[in-house]
Design a protein around this motif. Sequence first.
Motif, short mmCIF file in Angstrom:
data_model
loop_
_atom_site.label_atom_id
_atom_site.label_comp_id
_atom_site.label_asym_id
_atom_site.label_seq_id
_atom_site.Cartn_x
_atom_site.Cartn_y
_atom_site.Cartn_z
N ALA A 105 0.69 -1.34 -0.03
CA ALA A 105 -0.21 0.60 -0.12
C ALA A 105 0.77 1.41 -0.08
O ALA A 105 0.96 2.46 -0.66
N PHE A 106 2.02 1.16 0.69
CA PHE A 106 3.04 2.59 0.82
C PHE A 106 3.46 2.86 -0.90
O PHE A 106 3.35 3.91 -1.24
N LEU A 107 3.25 1.51 -0.95
CA LEU A 107 4.26 2.08 -2.68
C LEU A 107 3.29 2.41 -3.59
O LEU A 107 4.04 2.80 -4.30
N LYS A 108 2.01 2.10 -3.11
CA LYS A 108 1.46 2.31 -4.08
C LYS A 108 0.60 3.97 -4.19
O LYS A 108 0.95 4.59 -5.31
N ARG A 109 1.51 4.10 -3.66
CA ARG A 109 0.60 6.09 -2.01
C ARG A 109 2.06 6.43 -3.03
O ARG A 109 1.96 7.12 -3.69
N LEU A 110 3.53 5.98 -2.98
CA LEU A 110 4.42 6.93 -3.77
C LEU A 110 3.97 6.63 -5.15
O LEU A 110 4.81 7.89 -5.78
N LYS A 114 3.66 10.22 -7.37
CA LYS A 114 5.11 10.34 -7.90
C LYS A 114 4.67 11.12 -9.45
O LYS A 114 4.78 11.65 -9.93
N ASP A 115 3.11 9.88 -10.34
CA ASP A 115 2.35 10.10 -10.60
C ASP A 115 1.14 11.72 -11.13
O ASP A 115 1.91 12.42 -12.74
N LYS A 116 1.30 11.97 -10.08
CA LYS A 116 0.47 12.72 -10.00
C LYS A 116 1.27 14.36 -10.19
O LYS A 116 0.99 15.02 -10.58
N SER A 117 2.82 14.01 -9.53
CA SER A 117 3.75 15.52 -9.40
C SER A 117 4.11 15.44 -11.57
O SER A 117 4.21 16.43 -11.91
N GLU A 118 4.32 14.27 -11.57
CA GLU A 118 4.66 13.97 -13.17
C GLU A 118 3.45 14.61 -14.08
O GLU A 118 3.93 15.78 -14.42
N PHE A 119 2.30 14.44 -13.63
CA PHE A 119 1.92 14.46 -14.37
C PHE A 119 1.15 16.34 -14.38
O PHE A 119 0.97 16.67 -15.07
N ASP A 120 1.41 16.63 -13.01
CA ASP A 120 1.47 18.45 -12.36
C ASP A 120 2.28 18.86 -13.44
O ASP A 120 2.76 19.55 -13.85
#
Length: 139
Positions: A105-110, A114-120
């Motif tokens: 679950a921690f890895l999924k949150r990471l 990361k995906d959100k920051s790359e998309f932003d």
Amino acid sequence: MSTIAAPASLPARTGWFSRAEAWLDNKGKGAWIAAMVLGFIFFWPVGLALLAYMIWSKRMFNKSCNSRRMSPKFTAMRSSGNTAFDAYKNETLRRLEEEQENFEAFLKRLRDAKDKSEFDQFMDERAKTAKESRESEDA
């Protein structure tokens, strides 16, 4: 004085062929296949003879030649006969499974962060290039 003990399943006086067959059976189907391939590489009639023997004795198509070891999944479920140890083992396995789930679950949150920051970052760069292209068209 050291003595070499013969395998328990074989009589003390067996031929080299029986000992080799027992040794290959103990190692599993992969050992039979490796012996056959090596036979083909070094002297093709030996490889052909091993292939014929494996097919004739049904070593290629049954499970009797498989390794006699249980997979770790099944050995973990088997009872040792000691109830205190079995309770400890079950509790430890449950705790490890819980830790594994928490870590996944921690890895999924990471990954999500990361995906959100790359998309932003992509959207910011896109907006910046769109703004620059509009300014260049106006000028």
